[in-house]
Design an enzyme around this catalytic site. Sequence first.
Site, PDB file in Angstrom:
ATOM      1  N   GLU A   1      37.235  46.684  36.202  1.00  0.00           N
ATOM      2  CA  GLU A   1      36.711  45.653  35.299  1.00  0.00           C
ATOM      3  C   GLU A   1      36.553  46.220  33.894  1.00  0.00           C
ATOM      4  O   GLU A   1      35.969  47.301  33.737  1.00  0.00           O
ATOM      5  CB  GLU A   1      35.317  45.193  35.741  1.00  0.00           C
TER       6      GLU A   1
ATOM      7  N   ASP B   1      39.233  41.339  35.150  1.00  0.00           N
ATOM      8  CA  ASP B   1      38.835  41.815  36.478  1.00  0.00           C
ATOM      9  C   ASP B   1      40.089  41.918  37.344  1.00  0.00           C
ATOM     10  O   ASP B   1      40.741  40.904  37.612  1.00  0.00           O
ATOM     11  CB  ASP B   1      37.823  40.808  37.071  1.00  0.00           C
TER      12      ASP B   1
END
Lengths: 424, 372
Positions: A105, A9
């Site tokens: 992500e 992330d």
Amino acid sequence: MELTTMFIDMNAYFASVEQQMRPELRGVPVGVVPVLAESTCCIATSYEARRRGVKTGTPVYEARRLCPELRIVEARPPLYVQTHHKILDAIESCLHVDAVMSIDEVSCRLMAGERRPAQATGKALEVKAALRRECGRCLTCSIGVAPNRLLAKVAGNMEKPDGLMLIEPRDLPHKLYALELPDLPGIGAGMFHRLRYHGVHSVKQLCELSVAELKEIWNGIVGERWWYWLRGHELPEVPTKRRSIGHSHVLPPEYRDETGARAVLVRLLHKAAARMRSKGYWTRRLHVRVAYSPRKWWKAYQNLELCQDTITLMEAFSRLWQAHPAGRPSKVGVVLERLVAQCYVAPSLFTEERKRVRLSRIIDDLNARFGENAVYLGSMHNSRGTAPMRISFTNIPELPDPDIRKADRRIRRWRQVVVTDQVS
Amino acid sequence: MKTILPRQEFQDALNAVATLTGGRTTRPILGCVKLNAAGEQVELSATDGEAGLRLSVPALSIEKEGEIVVPADRLLPIIRELEDVEISLESDERYCIIKGEGSEFHIFVMDPVDFPPLPEFEDEPDLIIDGNELRRMISLTLYAAARETSRYAINGVLWEKHDKRLFVIATDGRRLARAGGVVSKSSSGNFEVIIPAKAMSVFERVFAPVRDAGDWDVQIKVMPNQVILRTGDRILSTVLVEGNFPKYDDVIPKEHSKRARIGRDVLLGAVKRAALLTTEDSRAIKLAFEEELLVITSQAPEQGDARVEVPVSYEGEPLTIGFNPVFLNDALRVIPFEEVIIDLHENFRPGVLRGEDKNEFLYVIMPVSLST
């Protein structure tokens, strides 16, 4: 049960990209906004800004009050998409990207030899180094490693920014007990309230529920999935099916009238139609939406025989638009619904309809080759500059090839080709 | 108005005219049926603004002549629920009063002056055709008319009169059905008109005096913007669809290199079975023709696949072609032939499903590519 999944992330992604590209922004609070206007809100903030209470979604006027030295920066979606691809390349140099979850992500599947904690940690550090090397030191990421994707994402969120966290099978479920219910991906406001209604106030309580209780709370099979996820099991992914393609746009002040709203809708319809064709779908319904205030929407749709060309969609739109109410529109959107994959569509028997589809595809090809709006239908002439690229949570826009964009600029200097809407 | 009517006949007539009153409308009067008691019968009329239908029921008695306009969605359920052999209808300026054994209903009425006038069938008909023949032609084609399209012309059914023949043609752009029949009497020249699919549906469902009642003729009057059909005391009128029907003759294949002959029921059953493993978003089956064998396969993504084999008489090189099973099913369930002929050329060109006589019926279907 092994550590099978690594979730990466990127931290404060849009703001980090800006800080990477503009050294003067490094170390200072930064708020990224979609348009330079006081009425908008931040779509990303740097960690320096977050420490001052400015978060994603904070209105600009509020952000300035909280942090007077905040640097407001207009978003540059094409740059973020470009950087996204660089990030993918950097990660791919270390391990295979299994799924792109959003622009910032990704989820990766660890190979058999990478699933022990020490090896997984080494791989994660390798990814971080590759990102620093290939994309710049401002682009940090949080990495979570766990036996399934949900837990890997949870692990990634446990240590930010630039964190690395493992949730091993032996840590389950007690390692999750420190979390709040909304920290679990998939538990939004509605689900949170439903859990509270059923007397579930903590992650520990959630983990103690039986399959039957979870199914009752989730009102279906998803509850059973949660039982397995929380215990580290991997479940086969439910294939998703594309049901619609759409675009929406908050109107800038100068477009907040009937003419402006129509112009932007036309532009959005052209964009959606081109995207639908590029993904190989046909539509059976055009849906148009206009917001006049947060609570007042005008929505209208027209069912269509299978359709893929922009001209037919424009005709349908024009008919729908005749019924729009008066007022000051603030947001518009179009959605192409009830999609059918190209391989299941019989082409039209009639030459004129086939010509329309062919014309639309030729325009798509030319625009792919020479850049957006190198060729467009006359109906879009007044709105071609509106509704610039936006990045939604899950859809990453495609960029033309850089060399092609140079060609496009050359072509633009020479001429703009406008094709009339009429097919003779 | 005050009259006594046989309940069952009145209910049947009401059911018929109510086919035009069910749609959503901003004009409440279009949801009403007009009753006109005069002479020895009560005439019922309804319109949706485009099509209009009138028919009569013989009254058992008419004490007071007159006309009223009553909401069909109120009147019809009442008549259905009454169990009497006879019912009494009377009205004043505000109410229609329906009386049966032990029951009495009062329904607000609307002013008959506001009811849209329906055209009269005046002068001699332009055309007379056997009613069963016309109904057959409509059944064989109506399913192929476009339901949802931006091209209004193909929302209608083309009637093309050519000398002594009448052809009815419908298309939704991906398939085309054409049925032909011989007219009994003609006093007009050739013409082409596009009739709304809804009016054709009303004709097919409720216009025949009694289903399978033997021979009955339909008189047809074609005017510049409307067409009127009459049989006995039943009159169906409709405005015509404006616009140009596509040049359908161009899409009927003039040549074929392969031909299959197969029993209608055999093919219909096989198509239905194969279609069980398709989905709304993946409506396609693959037909593989060989000399004596037709293999139909289908695949529903993430769910499974099907394979159905049936005997076929086939001439030509083996061919595999994909079709939407709904298109095949729609035609196969209405065509009256025991054996159908399928003419094919290439797997990307339209196929033709037909009987022995092309003029009687033919059905052109565009194949799906099936390539991903």
